[in-house]
Design an enzyme around this catalytic site. Structure first.
Site, PDB file in Angstrom:
ATOM      1  N   ASP A  44       0.848  -1.197   0.000  1.00  0.00           N
ATOM      2  CA  ASP A  44       0.000   0.000   0.000  1.00  0.00           C
ATOM      3  C   ASP A  44       0.881   1.244   0.000  1.00  0.00           C
ATOM      4  OD1 ASP A  44      -1.912   2.111   0.702  1.00  0.00           O
ATOM      5  OD2 ASP A  44      -3.275   0.444   1.120  1.00  0.00           O
ATOM      6  N   SER A  86      -7.087   4.306  -1.529  1.00  0.00           N
ATOM      7  CA  SER A  86      -6.889   2.849  -1.499  1.00  0.00           C
ATOM      8  C   SER A  86      -8.167   2.078  -1.791  1.00  0.00           C
ATOM      9  CB  SER A  86      -6.350   2.413  -0.128  1.00  0.00           C
ATOM     10  OG  SER A  86      -5.025   2.849   0.024  1.00  0.00           O
ATOM     11  N   GLU A 255      -1.266  -7.960   1.797  1.00  0.00           N
ATOM     12  CA  GLU A 255      -1.021  -6.513   1.742  1.00  0.00           C
ATOM     13  C   GLU A 255       0.008  -6.080   2.779  1.00  0.00           C
ATOM     14  OE1 GLU A 255      -3.367  -2.234   1.861  1.00  0.00           O
ATOM     15  OE2 GLU A 255      -3.912  -3.754   3.316  1.00  0.00           O
ATOM     16  N   ASP A 260       2.139   2.767   3.303  1.00  0.00           N
ATOM     17  CA  ASP A 260       1.310   3.956   3.084  1.00  0.00           C
ATOM     18  C   ASP A 260       1.398   4.936   4.261  1.00  0.00           C
ATOM     19  OD1 ASP A 260      -0.964   5.360   1.701  1.00  0.00           O
ATOM     20  OD2 ASP A 260      -2.030   4.750   3.508  1.00  0.00           O
ATOM     21  N   HIS A 303      -1.128   2.687  -5.149  1.00  0.00           N
ATOM     22  CA  HIS A 303      -0.787   4.070  -5.494  1.00  0.00           C
ATOM     23  C   HIS A 303       0.515   4.383  -4.771  1.00  0.00           C
ATOM     24  CE1 HIS A 303      -1.918   4.945  -1.394  1.00  0.00           C
ATOM     25  NE2 HIS A 303      -3.062   4.321  -1.602  1.00  0.00           N
ATOM     26  N   HIS A 333      -1.491  11.022  -1.280  1.00  0.00           N
ATOM     27  CA  HIS A 333      -1.093  10.108  -2.356  1.00  0.00           C
ATOM     28  C   HIS A 333      -0.678  10.910  -3.577  1.00  0.00           C
ATOM     29  CE1 HIS A 333      -4.135   6.994  -0.546  1.00  0.00           C
ATOM     30  NE2 HIS A 333      -3.157   7.296   0.275  1.00  0.00           N
TER      31      HIS A 333
HETATM   32 ZN   LIG Z   1      -3.011   6.225   2.050  1.00  0.00          ZN
END
Ligand SMILES: [Zn+2]
Length: 370
Positions: A44, A86, A255, A260, A303, A333
């Site tokens: 992520d 996400s 994941e 992230d 992303h 992001h």
């Molecule tokens: Zn995020």
């Protein structure tokens, strides 16, 4: 009886047409699919700079990711924004449909779209998910649930009862056991035949075939808070269970959820710690593919997070002893393409620039998932 050579040829031709199509070197169209098992791994927020930063930190000691046989790039934009969240990107990766930011397993009209995990189940494959955030958080949610907003985490938890997923592991106890409707979904899952466990030790000693592991109220601890080798160990255990559960193979989503968070916090140490952890799980998956022909591993990101770059000049961060320079351009992001790393059966199909929505479509085609 004297055979007419033309009538013999005609008979041969008819036999060929109505046989399995093996005549004259034709491909047998009934052949079993090349890909039996799919391991889909999502870092992520893991952009190329996150991977580069991690390799630099390790003084260029190769990551498992560098074992990938084919590399591609994915475009991550959502239906309503150049920069996805996400949920929209998870839905794209799970269903092959671009949707609006915040959507979980639904299209732009808020209609449910079948996911690759649900289709794999319908095709007799075993299915599983292993994450480091809550199992109700956006990315895993998009593989199993259909709700109009990622914020509906109690509703998302209920979808674990509506499917026949074999294994799920991560955080999220509060959405199963401390709910506003007072239901205890862990009890309901046990009544349905799952064993629900709350520690890594219980995961590792599990010997049945339906396992739910809820190891934290919501997110699991960060690597810096002592999560240890949960992700690679849980990935290994999930593979063991899924392999035993179906002759028809499996679909597993893994994941690395917290890369992230490092990007959002502009915390380079967290980005690197979490990427190294995710990479260990990638190594487990690649090793499994080595030992189990017919396994495809696809690693990508939903992303990029943080707009990370590695410039020369004045650093935003300098790691102790290393002198590595990091610069983040946002706390959110970004819309940059993300890497795709593919390994094992069918991996060559991902060595292109793809829409994120192409990735599940190609996996389904290769594994004959309908
Ligand atoms: Zn995020």
């Amino acid at each position: 009886m004297k055979h007419n050579k033309y009538s013999m040829l005609a008979v041969m031709l008819v036999v060929c047409i109505f046989s399995t199509g093996r005549c004259y070197g034709q491909e047998n169209t009934e052949k079993t699919p090349e890909v039996k098992n799919i391991i889909f791994m999502i870092g992520d927020g893991m952009g190329l700079a996150h991977v580069a930063a991690t390799t630099i930190y390790r003084n260029y000691e190769p990551l498992h990711l560098e074992r990938a046989q084919y590399i591609g790039l994915a475009k991550t934009y959502s239906s309503n924004n150049r920069v996805t969240d996400s949920a929209a990107s998870g839905t794209a990766l799970a269903t092959g449909v671009k949707t609006y930011n915040g959507a979980v397993g639904v299209d732009t009209a808020k209609h449910a779209v079948r996911t690759i995990l649900e289709k794999a189940e319908d095709n007799g494959k075993a299915t599983g998910m292993v994450v480091t955030y809550s199992v109700t958080n956006a990315t895993p949610a998009t593989f199993i649930a259909h709700v109009e907003s990622r914020k509906m985490e109690e509703e998302i938890a209920e979808y674990y009862l509506k499917t026949d997923i074999d294994v799920f592991m991560g955080g999220g106890t509060q959405f199963f056991k401390e709910r506003s409707d007072k239901r205890d979904l862990a009890d309901e899952l046990e009544a349905k035949g799952y064993q629900i466990v709350y520690t890594l030790d219980d995961i590792l000693s599990f010997s049945g075939n339906r396992l739910g592991a809820l190891l934290a109220p919501n997110a699991m601890p960060k690597m810096s808070e002592g999560r240890g080798d949960y992700l690679p160990l849980a990935t290994d255990k999930a593979l063991e269970i899924l392999k035993n559960n179906s002759q028809k193979g499996f679909f597993l989503m893994v994941e690395g959820s917290m890369i992230d968070g490092g990007g959002h916090k502009n915390d380079a140490v967290m980005v690197i710690d979490e990427t190294i952890d995710f990479d260990k799980a990638v190594g487990v998956a690649f090793d499994f593919a080595d030992k189990n022909p017919g396994t495809l591993v696809v690693v990508t990101a939903d992303h990029e997070t943080g707009g990370l770059s590695l410039p020369s000049g004045k650093p935003d961060f300098t790691l102790p002893d290393q002198g590595i320079k990091y610069a983040f351009s946002t706390g959110g992001h970004t819309g940059i393409f993300v890497p795709i790393y593919a390994y094992g059966a069918g991996a060559e199909n991902f060595s292109r620039i793809l829409e994120n929505t192409d990735i599940p479509k190609i996996m389904e085609q290769l594994a004959d998932i309908k």
